[in-house]
Scaffold this motif. Structure first.
Motif, PDB file in Angstrom:
ATOM      1  N   ARG A 265      32.388  88.961 105.831  1.00 16.82           N
ATOM      2  CA  ARG A 265      33.466  88.833 104.836  1.00 16.82           C
ATOM      3  C   ARG A 265      34.131  87.465 104.927  1.00 16.82           C
ATOM      4  NH1 ARG A 265      36.261  94.767 104.078  1.00 16.82           N
ATOM      5  NH2 ARG A 265      34.399  96.026 104.480  1.00 16.82           N
ATOM      6  N   GLU A 266      34.342  86.997 106.158  1.00 20.42           N
ATOM      7  CA  GLU A 266      34.941  85.676 106.327  1.00 20.42           C
ATOM      8  C   GLU A 266      34.033  84.582 105.775  1.00 20.42           C
ATOM      9  OE1 GLU A 266      37.840  84.686 107.310  1.00 20.42           O
ATOM     10  OE2 GLU A 266      38.697  86.555 108.089  1.00 20.42           O
ATOM     11  N   ALA A 267      32.721  84.736 105.994  1.00 16.01           N
ATOM     12  CA  ALA A 267      31.775  83.708 105.579  1.00 16.01           C
ATOM     13  C   ALA A 267      31.523  83.712 104.074  1.00 16.01           C
ATOM     14  CB  ALA A 267      30.455  83.893 106.316  1.00 16.01           C
TER      15      ALA A 267
ATOM     16  N   LEU B 223      35.669  81.915 103.256  1.00 13.56           N
ATOM     17  CA  LEU B 223      35.342  80.503 103.457  1.00 13.56           C
ATOM     18  C   LEU B 223      35.047  79.760 102.156  1.00 13.56           C
ATOM     19  CD1 LEU B 223      34.941  78.112 105.325  1.00 13.56           C
ATOM     20  CD2 LEU B 223      32.627  78.958 105.836  1.00 13.56           C
ATOM     21  N   PRO B 224      34.312  80.325 101.207  1.00 14.05           N
ATOM     22  CA  PRO B 224      34.107  79.589  99.957  1.00 14.05           C
ATOM     23  C   PRO B 224      35.411  79.239  99.258  1.00 14.05           C
ATOM     24  CG  PRO B 224      32.594  81.453 100.094  1.00 14.05           C
ATOM     25  CD  PRO B 224      33.558  81.602 101.226  1.00 14.05           C
ATOM     26  N   ARG B 225      36.374  80.162  99.315  1.00 17.14           N
ATOM     27  CA  ARG B 225      37.666  79.901  98.666  1.00 17.14           C
ATOM     28  C   ARG B 225      38.467  78.849  99.420  1.00 17.14           C
ATOM     29  NH1 ARG B 225      40.400  85.569  97.292  1.00 17.14           N
ATOM     30  NH2 ARG B 225      39.302  86.347  99.136  1.00 17.14           N
ATOM     31  N   VAL B 226      38.338  78.842 100.741  1.00 23.45           N
ATOM     32  CA  VAL B 226      39.025  77.806 101.524  1.00 23.45           C
ATOM     33  C   VAL B 226      38.459  76.426 101.175  1.00 23.45           C
ATOM     34  CG1 VAL B 226      39.354  76.882 103.852  1.00 23.45           C
ATOM     35  CG2 VAL B 226      39.683  79.325 103.431  1.00 23.45           C
ATOM     36  N   LEU B 227      37.135  76.318 101.143  1.00 24.68           N
ATOM     37  CA  LEU B 227      36.516  75.027 100.844  1.00 24.68           C
ATOM     38  C   LEU B 227      36.893  74.542  99.449  1.00 24.68           C
ATOM     39  CD1 LEU B 227      32.954  75.550 102.370  1.00 24.68           C
ATOM     40  CD2 LEU B 227      34.940  74.422 103.413  1.00 24.68           C
TER      41      LEU B 227
END
Length: 273
Positions: free
Chosen positions: A85-87, A91-95
């Motif tokens: 879930r984190e990956a 993570l896509p939204r953070v990037l």
């Protein structure tokens, strides 16, 4: 987002995630994104992000996942697929939120596994390589034994007090990680199938005395990956070589990053001196 303050919080879904940004902006140059371990956070990286930025000339972005450091807590128990879930979700939204344009993912332990899942599960041309410090691709007996032992230490020693200096909700951070790993269903956790889909160079840095994983993790990567894999085993280091063998780890990661981003340096293989 075109610029980031040196520190602050990102709103990702329902969570506020604390971060540090070393350098002007991911939109302006190559950025190294650091993903912390299962009990880590922004602060627990110490000066490694600053030294990495100085050694490579790249920007460095580091954040605390939900439940860690100064980020929002998470609902417990964490699901056993929390790293997926984190990956694949967070993570896509953070990037995207930081304006990431080009760089590497550098992860430690859980963070390394998250980086591997992302690189093998998300087609993202912006990610040019992954550096994995003490990654987990499968669950080993030694991992479960050490994680059971640290639970006892957390509940009977000063470990909880020490961790509370870094996490605003220390029980949320600890049990979110520890309970998931000790869940019997987690023994089936296996991300080796993601490795065959990674299309960028991979570096693995592991301590020879890692109490949470054996060199089997490297063997799995070398067997499953079609991408180039550079493995460095550091004698005398345990699960956190960037703290226990800081100079050797920093040099290896910085050279790998510099080679990918700038085409400099020579490949580093095998045993550290």
């Amino acid at each position: 987002m075109t610029s980031l303050a040196p520190s602050g919080h990102l709103t990702i879904g329902e969570h506020q995630l604390e971060y540090r940004m070393i350098g002007p902006s991911p939109a302006e140059g190559p950025t190294l994104v650091l993903l912390h371990e299962g009990l880590g956070c922004v602060g627990l990286w110490g000066d490694f992000p600053d030294r990495l930025a100085a050694a490579t000339g790249a920007d460095v972005f580091v954040y605390s996942r939900a439940g860690y450091g100064g980020s929002s807590p998470v609902q417990l128990p964490r699901p056993v697929d929390y790293m997926h879930r984190e990956a694949l979700d967070v993570l896509p939204r953070v990037l995207d939120a930081i304006g990431f344009r080009r760089g590497l993912l550098i992860g430690h332990s859980d963070g390394a596994s998250i980086a591997a899942i992302y690189a093998g599960g998300v087609p993202d041309h912006r990610v040019r390589g992954v550096s994995l410090i003490a990654p987990h691709f499968i669950v080993e007996d030694t991992s479960v034994q050490s994680i059971a032992e640290i639970k006892t230490a957390y509940e009977t020693t000063e470990l909880r007090t020490k961790l509370a200096k870094w996490h605003k909700d220390v029980d949320n951070a600890f049990y979110g990680w520890n309970d998931a790993w000790l869940d019997p269903a987690f023994r089936a956790w296996d991300i080796s199938d993601h490795l065959a889909y990674i299309r960028v160079p991979m570096q693995i840095v592991q301590g020879a005395d890692d109490q949470y994983g054996t060199l089997k993790q490297i063997e799995i990567a070398e067997a499953e990956c079609y991408c180039p894999v550079e493995a460095l085993v550091i004698p005398g280091a345990g699960h956190s070589p960037h703290r226990e063998a800081a100079e050797a780890t920093l040099r290896a990661v910085a050279e790998f990053a510099d080679r990918i981003l700038n085409g400099h340096g020579e490949a580093a293989h095998g045993q550290a001196a």
